[in-house]
Write an enzyme that holds these catalytic residues in place. Structure first.
Site, PDB file in Angstrom:
ATOM      1  N   SER A 106      51.279  33.673  36.991  1.00  0.00           N
ATOM      2  CA  SER A 106      49.949  33.314  37.652  1.00  0.00           C
ATOM      3  C   SER A 106      49.349  32.244  37.065  1.00  0.00           C
ATOM      4  O   SER A 106      48.847  30.946  37.478  1.00  0.00           O
ATOM      5  CB  SER A 106      48.873  34.342  37.656  1.00  0.00           C
ATOM      6  OG  SER A 106      48.627  34.443  35.933  1.00  0.00           O
ATOM      7  N   LYS A 163      42.465  39.840  30.468  1.00  0.00           N
ATOM      8  CA  LYS A 163      42.048  40.887  30.711  1.00  0.00           C
ATOM      9  C   LYS A 163      41.392  41.721  29.473  1.00  0.00           C
ATOM     10  O   LYS A 163      40.785  42.630  29.880  1.00  0.00           O
ATOM     11  CB  LYS A 163      43.034  41.788  31.375  1.00  0.00           C
ATOM     12  CG  LYS A 163      43.608  41.523  32.572  1.00  0.00           C
ATOM     13  CD  LYS A 163      42.330  41.274  33.873  1.00  0.00           C
ATOM     14  CE  LYS A 163      43.174  41.015  35.343  1.00  0.00           C
ATOM     15  NZ  LYS A 163      42.205  41.095  36.191  1.00  0.00           N
TER      16      LYS A 163
END
Length: 344
Positions: free
Chosen positions: A275, A42
């Site tokens: 994830s 991110k």
């Protein structure tokens, strides 16, 4: 004060890993996005979003930016905004790891906690309503919109995709990426597809998520369920993914993703987030198929450090009633010979 802190992105390394499973040995590369400045992929997304926001109207000291986040994007935005004397309001929910919440506050961000589930297995729809309300009540606030802003996939088309292809070399034939907004995979696809190379692009989704529902069956009724792991899956379809962007979708149960995280750490010392455990699980499943990839890249979106109180903590697994299933899954995978080994 730097005028454009988003113009410097980190080139993250890959770690070669040997995978033994069901009597066969395969080679896999882990793309280690935890090596970014704030510890996740991110960082890239935040850079792209803020670059776009600044291009439309300069980010001046005192500007307040609002974004819905499961954690990592908020930390990255707060870090970059702090360099500009700007401030972030991060709209979060109870699934956010406490360590990430502490990082947000330490970076100077304010948080707005949404506690009411949205009825689709998460909190996203209610987080977005909260963002809209905050911006409506404060007309000077600005929204980066990671869910619909084309700057999200664009930054990954410009950085993540080229890095993966260059680092893996000519043998690369499969890339596995966890999806939530879908921006990372859409951007990688935007770089890979024009190359004309036979590289399989696989979207890894959470079970009971709607992120990839339009790719699986656009006519299917909306049916989502509860999800434990932040950063993968969503309560609505991705705005960025389309059938041409991906070659396959694999949904992974929370328990299997967590089991994979724990096995990978035990075997290699590499700790990854949930994830990433799902991504490795999807890759391992295809390695066991009749036409396994020769050289696959698994994008590990973040490290496991922030999940020490959840995914890697037995008491938490007991609390969420997942311990027995995770233990059973680990046992089954080990019985099938699953083992990882770091290689040069």
């Amino acid at each position: 004060m730097p005028s454009n802190p988003w113009n410097q992105t980190t080139r993250t390394p890959v770690s070669p890993v040997s995978v033994t499973y069901r009597g066969r040995v395969h080679r896999m590369l882990l793309k280690r996005e935890s090596c970014n400045v704030t510890g996740s992929v991110k960082d890239r997304t935040a850079a792209g979003l803020l670059r776009d926001l600044h291009a439309r109207e300069p980010l001046r000291p005192g500007t307040v930016v609002v974004e819905s986040t499961s954690g990592n994007l908020g930390v990255a935005l707060a870090h970059l905004l702090g360099k500009l004397d700007c401030r972030l309001i991060a709209v979060v929910d109870p699934k956010i790891p406490q360590s990430t919440l502490r990082s947000l506050h330490a970076s100077g961000a304010n948080t707005h906690m949404v506690t009411e589930p949205d009825g689709r297995g998460g909190y996203l729809l209610n987080r977005l309503e909260a963002v809209a309300r905050i911006c409506r009540e404060n007309p000077g606030y600005r929204w980066t919109d990671q869910y619909g802003n084309p700057a999200n996939p664009l930054i990954h088309q410009q950085t993540t995709g080229p890095e993966i292809v260059a680092q893996a070399g000519p043998g690369l034939d499969a890339i596995y990426v966890a999806v939530s907004t879908g921006g990372t995979l859409a951007g990688i696809s935007g770089y890979v597809r024009p190359l004309g190379r036979p590289i399989r692009l696989v979207a890894v989704d959470a079970a009971a998520s709607l992120t990839t529902s339009s790719q699986v069956d656009p006519r299917a009724p909306i049916a989502a369920g509860a999800r434990l792991i932040p950063g993968i899956g969503a309560s609505r379809p991705s705005s960025f993914l389309h059938p041409r962007a991906v070659d396959g979708v694999i949904a992974v149960a929370d328990s299997r993703a967590i089991a994979m995280c724990r096995i990978l750490l035990e075997d290699t010392g590499i700790d990854v987030g949930g994830s990433s455990g799902a991504v490795v699980s999807a890759c391992v499943d295809e390695l066991a198929g009749t036409e396994p990839p020769r050289l696959s890249v698994c994008l590990a979106a973040d490290g496991g450090g922030v999940y020490g109180e959840t995914l890697y903590e037995d008491d938490w697994l007991i609390q969420v009633d997942a311990m027995d299933e995770v233990k059973r899954t680990i046992g089954e995978l080990r019985a099938d010979g699953l083992a990882f080994r770091r290689t040069p």
